[in-house]
Motif scaffolding. Structure first.
Motif, short mmCIF file in Angstrom:
data_model
loop_
_atom_site.label_atom_id
_atom_site.label_comp_id
_atom_site.label_asym_id
_atom_site.label_seq_id
_atom_site.Cartn_x
_atom_site.Cartn_y
_atom_site.Cartn_z
N UNK A 23 36.51 1.68 -28.96
CA UNK A 23 35.66 2.50 -28.09
C UNK A 23 35.41 1.78 -26.77
N UNK A 24 35.15 0.49 -26.81
CA UNK A 24 34.92 -0.29 -25.60
C UNK A 24 36.17 -0.32 -24.73
N UNK A 25 37.33 -0.46 -25.35
CA UNK A 25 38.58 -0.45 -24.60
C UNK A 25 38.82 0.87 -23.91
N UNK A 26 38.56 1.96 -24.60
CA UNK A 26 38.71 3.29 -24.01
C UNK A 26 37.74 3.46 -22.84
N UNK A 27 36.51 2.99 -23.02
CA UNK A 27 35.53 3.07 -21.94
C UNK A 27 35.95 2.26 -20.72
N UNK A 28 36.51 1.08 -20.94
CA UNK A 28 36.97 0.25 -19.82
C UNK A 28 38.15 0.90 -19.10
N UNK A 29 39.05 1.53 -19.84
CA UNK A 29 40.18 2.22 -19.23
C UNK A 29 39.69 3.38 -18.39
N UNK A 30 38.78 4.18 -18.92
CA UNK A 30 38.23 5.31 -18.16
C UNK A 30 37.50 4.83 -16.91
N UNK A 31 36.78 3.73 -17.03
CA UNK A 31 36.05 3.16 -15.90
C UNK A 31 37.03 2.75 -14.80
N UNK A 32 38.14 2.12 -15.16
CA UNK A 32 39.13 1.70 -14.17
C UNK A 32 39.79 2.91 -13.50
N UNK A 33 40.08 3.95 -14.29
CA UNK A 33 40.69 5.15 -13.72
C UNK A 33 39.74 5.83 -12.74
N UNK A 34 38.48 5.95 -13.11
CA UNK A 34 37.49 6.60 -12.24
C UNK A 34 37.30 5.78 -10.96
N UNK A 35 37.25 4.45 -11.07
CA UNK A 35 37.12 3.62 -9.86
C UNK A 35 38.33 3.79 -8.95
N UNK A 36 39.52 3.91 -9.52
CA UNK A 36 40.71 4.14 -8.72
C UNK A 36 40.66 5.47 -7.99
N UNK A 37 40.22 6.51 -8.68
CA UNK A 37 40.12 7.83 -8.05
C UNK A 37 39.09 7.81 -6.92
N UNK A 38 37.95 7.17 -7.15
CA UNK A 38 36.91 7.09 -6.13
C UNK A 38 37.41 6.31 -4.90
N UNK A 39 38.13 5.23 -5.13
CA UNK A 39 38.68 4.46 -4.01
C UNK A 39 39.69 5.29 -3.23
N UNK A 40 40.55 6.01 -3.93
CA UNK A 40 41.55 6.85 -3.28
C UNK A 40 40.88 7.94 -2.45
N UNK A 41 39.86 8.57 -3.00
CA UNK A 41 39.14 9.61 -2.25
C UNK A 41 38.43 9.02 -1.04
N UNK A 42 37.93 7.80 -1.18
CA UNK A 42 37.31 7.13 -0.04
C UNK A 42 38.30 6.87 1.08
N UNK A 43 39.52 6.50 0.72
CA UNK A 43 40.56 6.29 1.72
C UNK A 43 40.92 7.61 2.39
N UNK A 44 41.04 8.68 1.61
CA UNK A 44 41.35 9.99 2.19
C UNK A 44 40.27 10.45 3.15
N UNK A 45 39.02 10.30 2.77
CA UNK A 45 37.91 10.71 3.64
C UNK A 45 37.93 9.88 4.92
N UNK A 46 38.16 8.59 4.79
CA UNK A 46 38.22 7.72 5.96
C UNK A 46 39.37 8.13 6.88
N UNK A 47 40.51 8.47 6.30
CA UNK A 47 41.67 8.87 7.10
C UNK A 47 41.43 10.19 7.82
N UNK A 48 40.87 11.16 7.12
CA UNK A 48 40.66 12.47 7.72
C UNK A 48 39.49 12.51 8.71
#
Length: 73
Positions: A23-48
């Motif tokens: 369960x902890x491993x699944x939570x860490x994987x989800x956390x990493x995926x969500x952080x990646x998506x948030x960073x990507x969206x931040x880059x898109x917002x900054x670019x636009x």
């Protein structure tokens, strides 16, 4: 009899620890995926918003003022 109970307790404790590790491993994987998506969206917002990719403006926007000088003749 006490040894059997202790062995069963150890077995259940081990199974519980294994489940919690999964369960902890699944939570860490989800956390990493969500952080990646948030960073990507931040880059898109900054670019636009004219932030340009990879570099952000520092110190706000610059204003350019022009002045004209009139002389009396």
């Amino acid at each position: 009899m006490g040894a059997v109970v202790s062995c069963v307790q150890g077995l259940f404790r081990t199974i519980g620890n294994a489940i919690m590790a999964v369960v902890s491993g699944i939570g860490n994987i989800l956390h990493a995926i969500i952080n990646g998506i948030v960073s990507f969206l931040g880059i898109l917002v900054s670019f636009f918003t004219c932030g340009y990719c990879g570099s952000r403006r520092r110190g706000g926007t610059r204003t350019h003022t022009t002045s004209t000088r009139r002389s009396r003749i």
